[in-house]
Design a protein around this motif. Structure first.
Motif, PDB file in Angstrom:
ATOM      1  N   ILE A   1       0.843  -1.192   0.000  1.00  0.00           N
ATOM      2  CA  ILE A   1       0.000   0.000   0.000  1.00  0.00           C
ATOM      3  C   ILE A   1       0.878   1.241   0.000  1.00  0.00           C
ATOM      4  O   ILE A   1       1.778   1.379   0.835  1.00  0.00           O
ATOM      5  CB  ILE A   1      -0.923   0.026   1.233  1.00  0.00           C
ATOM      6  N   GLY A   2       0.616   2.110  -0.956  1.00  0.00           N
ATOM      7  CA  GLY A   2       1.276   3.403  -1.024  1.00  0.00           C
ATOM      8  C   GLY A   2       0.278   4.527  -0.858  1.00  0.00           C
ATOM      9  O   GLY A   2      -0.920   4.293  -0.675  1.00  0.00           O
ATOM     10  N   PRO A   3       0.729   5.773  -0.953  1.00  0.00           N
ATOM     11  CA  PRO A   3      -0.190   6.904  -0.807  1.00  0.00           C
ATOM     12  C   PRO A   3      -1.317   6.903  -1.835  1.00  0.00           C
ATOM     13  O   PRO A   3      -2.403   7.414  -1.555  1.00  0.00           O
ATOM     14  CB  PRO A   3       0.720   8.124  -0.976  1.00  0.00           C
ATOM     15  N   ARG A   4      -1.070   6.291  -3.012  1.00  0.00           N
ATOM     16  CA  ARG A   4      -2.099   6.341  -4.056  1.00  0.00           C
ATOM     17  C   ARG A   4      -2.433   4.979  -4.614  1.00  0.00           C
ATOM     18  O   ARG A   4      -3.586   4.692  -4.933  1.00  0.00           O
ATOM     19  CB  ARG A   4      -1.640   7.256  -5.206  1.00  0.00           C
ATOM     20  N   VAL A   5      -1.443   4.089  -4.742  1.00  0.00           N
ATOM     21  CA  VAL A   5      -1.619   2.826  -5.462  1.00  0.00           C
ATOM     22  C   VAL A   5      -1.545   1.649  -4.502  1.00  0.00           C
ATOM     23  O   VAL A   5      -0.740   1.634  -3.564  1.00  0.00           O
ATOM     24  CB  VAL A   5      -0.549   2.680  -6.568  1.00  0.00           C
ATOM     25  N   LEU A   6      -2.391   0.660  -4.756  1.00  0.00           N
ATOM     26  CA  LEU A   6      -2.364  -0.620  -4.051  1.00  0.00           C
ATOM     27  C   LEU A   6      -1.885  -1.696  -5.015  1.00  0.00           C
ATOM     28  O   LEU A   6      -2.369  -1.782  -6.148  1.00  0.00           O
ATOM     29  CB  LEU A   6      -3.756  -0.988  -3.534  1.00  0.00           C
ATOM     30  N   VAL A   7      -0.937  -2.523  -4.558  1.00  0.00           N
ATOM     31  CA  VAL A   7      -0.476  -3.675  -5.332  1.00  0.00           C
ATOM     32  C   VAL A   7      -0.792  -4.929  -4.524  1.00  0.00           C
ATOM     33  O   VAL A   7      -0.412  -5.037  -3.354  1.00  0.00           O
ATOM     34  CB  VAL A   7       1.035  -3.602  -5.623  1.00  0.00           C
ATOM     35  N   THR A   8      -1.511  -5.854  -5.131  1.00  0.00           N
ATOM     36  CA  THR A   8      -1.839  -7.120  -4.475  1.00  0.00           C
ATOM     37  C   THR A   8      -1.152  -8.262  -5.196  1.00  0.00           C
ATOM     38  O   THR A   8      -1.057  -8.265  -6.424  1.00  0.00           O
ATOM     39  CB  THR A   8      -3.361  -7.355  -4.460  1.00  0.00           C
ATOM     40  N   ILE A   9      -0.664  -9.214  -4.417  1.00  0.00           N
ATOM     41  CA  ILE A   9      -0.002 -10.397  -4.957  1.00  0.00           C
ATOM     42  C   ILE A   9      -0.715 -11.624  -4.416  1.00  0.00           C
ATOM     43  O   ILE A   9      -0.875 -11.778  -3.202  1.00  0.00           O
ATOM     44  CB  ILE A   9       1.490 -10.454  -4.569  1.00  0.00           C
ATOM     45  N   ARG A  10      -1.178 -12.472  -5.297  1.00  0.00           N
ATOM     46  CA  ARG A  10      -1.847 -13.707  -4.900  1.00  0.00           C
ATOM     47  C   ARG A  10      -1.487 -14.796  -5.887  1.00  0.00           C
ATOM     48  O   ARG A  10      -1.028 -14.530  -6.997  1.00  0.00           O
ATOM     49  CB  ARG A  10      -3.367 -13.514  -4.831  1.00  0.00           C
ATOM     50  N   PHE A  11      -1.747 -16.041  -5.487  1.00  0.00           N
ATOM     51  CA  PHE A  11      -1.316 -17.172  -6.290  1.00  0.00           C
ATOM     52  C   PHE A  11      -2.462 -18.142  -6.589  1.00  0.00           C
ATOM     53  O   PHE A  11      -2.231 -19.243  -7.086  1.00  0.00           O
ATOM     54  CB  PHE A  11      -0.173 -17.904  -5.569  1.00  0.00           C
ATOM     55  N   SER A  12      -3.673 -17.710  -6.281  1.00  0.00           N
ATOM     56  CA  SER A  12      -4.871 -18.490  -6.598  1.00  0.00           C
ATOM     57  C   SER A  12      -6.020 -17.531  -6.859  1.00  0.00           C
ATOM     58  O   SER A  12      -6.079 -16.455  -6.251  1.00  0.00           O
ATOM     59  CB  SER A  12      -5.246 -19.436  -5.443  1.00  0.00           C
ATOM     60  N   PRO A  13      -6.944 -17.892  -7.750  1.00  0.00           N
ATOM     61  CA  PRO A  13      -8.130 -17.046  -7.949  1.00  0.00           C
ATOM     62  C   PRO A  13      -8.971 -16.993  -6.678  1.00  0.00           C
ATOM     63  O   PRO A  13      -9.213 -18.013  -6.034  1.00  0.00           O
ATOM     64  CB  PRO A  13      -8.878 -17.753  -9.080  1.00  0.00           C
ATOM     65  N   LEU A  14      -9.409 -15.794  -6.325  1.00  0.00           N
ATOM     66  CA  LEU A  14     -10.213 -15.604  -5.126  1.00  0.00           C
ATOM     67  C   LEU A  14     -11.434 -14.767  -5.483  1.00  0.00           C
ATOM     68  O   LEU A  14     -11.299 -13.711  -6.118  1.00  0.00           O
ATOM     69  CB  LEU A  14      -9.406 -14.907  -4.026  1.00  0.00           C
ATOM     70  N   PRO A  15     -12.636 -15.189  -5.091  1.00  0.00           N
ATOM     71  CA  PRO A  15     -13.852 -14.430  -5.435  1.00  0.00           C
ATOM     72  C   PRO A  15     -13.835 -13.012  -4.888  1.00  0.00           C
ATOM     73  O   PRO A  15     -14.433 -12.114  -5.490  1.00  0.00           O
ATOM     74  CB  PRO A  15     -14.977 -15.261  -4.797  1.00  0.00           C
ATOM     75  N   THR A  16     -13.178 -12.803  -3.752  1.00  0.00           N
ATOM     76  CA  THR A  16     -13.141 -11.462  -3.155  1.00  0.00           C
ATOM     77  C   THR A  16     -12.553 -10.447  -4.114  1.00  0.00           C
ATOM     78  O   THR A  16     -13.084  -9.331  -4.278  1.00  0.00           O
ATOM     79  CB  THR A  16     -12.332 -11.487  -1.854  1.00  0.00           C
ATOM     80  N   PHE A  17     -11.481 -10.781  -4.789  1.00  0.00           N
ATOM     81  CA  PHE A  17     -10.796  -9.845  -5.668  1.00  0.00           C
ATOM     82  C   PHE A  17     -11.658  -9.536  -6.899  1.00  0.00           C
ATOM     83  O   PHE A  17     -11.697  -8.387  -7.353  1.00  0.00           O
ATOM     84  CB  PHE A  17      -9.444 -10.410  -6.071  1.00  0.00           C
ATOM     85  N   ASP A  18     -12.327 -10.555  -7.423  1.00  0.00           N
ATOM     86  CA  ASP A  18     -13.201 -10.304  -8.569  1.00  0.00           C
ATOM     87  C   ASP A  18     -14.376  -9.416  -8.182  1.00  0.00           C
ATOM     88  O   ASP A  18     -14.776  -8.528  -8.946  1.00  0.00           O
ATOM     89  CB  ASP A  18     -13.711 -11.632  -9.127  1.00  0.00           C
ATOM     90  N   SER A  19     -14.926  -9.630  -6.997  1.00  0.00           N
ATOM     91  CA  SER A  19     -16.053  -8.829  -6.551  1.00  0.00           C
ATOM     92  C   SER A  19     -15.662  -7.370  -6.364  1.00  0.00           C
ATOM     93  O   SER A  19     -16.369  -6.461  -6.816  1.00  0.00           O
ATOM     94  CB  SER A  19     -16.599  -9.401  -5.230  1.00  0.00           C
ATOM     95  N   VAL A  20     -14.516  -7.135  -5.724  1.00  0.00           N
ATOM     96  CA  VAL A  20     -14.078  -5.757  -5.493  1.00  0.00           C
ATOM     97  C   VAL A  20     -13.666  -5.104  -6.804  1.00  0.00           C
ATOM     98  O   VAL A  20     -13.902  -3.907  -7.017  1.00  0.00           O
ATOM     99  CB  VAL A  20     -12.936  -5.737  -4.469  1.00  0.00           C
TER     100      VAL A  20
END
Length: 323
Positions: free
Chosen positions: A93-112
């Motif tokens: 997390i930075g002042p403006r940008v969020l970077v997420t790293i994951r290694f499996s599909p997750l419904p939470t990320f698709d929903s958001v």
């Protein structure tokens, strides 16, 4: 308006050398080396590996490096057979940008991801907060489902549904199935506990440490997430105690069934002892045995053998061994 780059799409391939001002989220799903280099170049970060995200030390999961927050938490993924597995996810997390790293599909990320396309998210912290809120909502749904399943199993155990079968073999099969179901419930509850604990830690840490550039609405939302996690943790504790009670009850029923089996074996062995003694006595080849010359010797011997077996049965019945 495009607000994010996703490693599974071609958006990042067409990007220039600088991050577009409208981009507030870079989502890396099982990223390749090229995708990692792209994220590191565009956001001026370092992308952690899966092994580093899987570390369990709090100091490795909650890191502040200059003006960036490096956070990690476990999540639950479902395979093709519906089995739950723990997988790590990382947040930068930075002042403006969020970077997420994951290694499996997750419904939470698709929903958001579908949601931020139409809302007024201003920066990556807003997206981060939305992800945590969705994870807490899904965790609550999982706990509710586990609670209902536990209640159903509790009714079957304590109302005698598992041990009403007349055949001991069928009753034993049901008890084994109940024991297996209790183990599955305990395993899923442990995974839900790990996820909620991780979400609570990173929400509290982000709310406390990201004070310079976190917006007041996001801070309040993170506080609400922490409170929700605390309340769900209390519910999870009660559910864990109930599952432990079910485990003890099922094991107790199994022990009782084993005792009943040993009781039957004891009765059979005791009942068979007197007839065996009588038959052994009369089976000895001695010349002077008066019973051999009796006219009704054989019928009397048969009656004596039968009576010697019935008397122990009557004694056991009188003392309640058949109840």
């Amino acid at each position: 308006m495009l607000k994010m780059y996703r490693s599974q799409s071609d958006d990042w391939r067409s990007a220039g050398t600088e991050l577009a001002p409208e981009i507030i989220w870079i989502d890396l799903l099982n990223p390749s080396p090229e995708e990692k280099q792209f994220a590191e170049r565009m956001a001026n970060i370092r992308v952690p590996s899966e092994d580093s995200l899987s570390e369990i030390e709090v100091s490795s999961r909650l890191i502040r490096d200059h003006n960036l927050l490096y956070l990690s938490s476990p999540a639950v993924r479902l395979d093709e057979e519906g089995e739950a597995h723990i997988t790590p996810i990382g947040f930068i997390i930075g002042p403006r940008v969020l970077v997420t790293i994951r290694f499996s599909p997750l419904p939470t990320f698709d929903s958001v991801a579908n949601r931020i396309a139409s809302d007024d998210s201003e920066n990556g912290m807003c997206v981060f907060t939305s992800l945590l809120e969705d994870m807490v909502d899904r965790g609550a749904d999982v706990l509710e489902h586990l609670g209902k399943t536990t209640d159903d199993l509790s009714k079957a155990v304590f109302k005698g549904g598992l041990v009403r079968a007349k055949r001991p073999v069928r009753s034993s099969r049901r008890l084994r199935e109940a024991l297996s179901n209790v183990g599955v419930l305990a395993d899923r509850l442990a995974k839900a506990r790990d996820v909620l604990l991780g979400v609570g830690r990173i929400a509290s840490f982000a709310g406390d440490v990201g004070g310079e550039w976190i917006t007041p609405p996001s801070k309040k939302r993170l506080e609400a997430v922490s409170k929700d996690v605390s309340s769900l943790s209390d519910y999870e504790t009660r559910l864990s105690d109930k599952i432990q009670l079910l485990l003890d009850a099922v094991l107790g029923f199994i022990s009782i069934q084993q005792n009943d089996l040993f009781k039957i074996l004891t009765i059979v062995s005791v009942v068979g002892v007197p007839p065996t003694i009588l038959v052994g006595v009369w089976g000895m080849n001695f010349k002077n045995m008066p019973e051999l010359n009796w006219t009704f010797g054989y019928p009397l011997a048969c009656l004596a053998v039968i009576a010697s077996g019935l008397l122990p049965l009557l004694w056991f019945k009188r003392h309640g061994w058949f109840d």
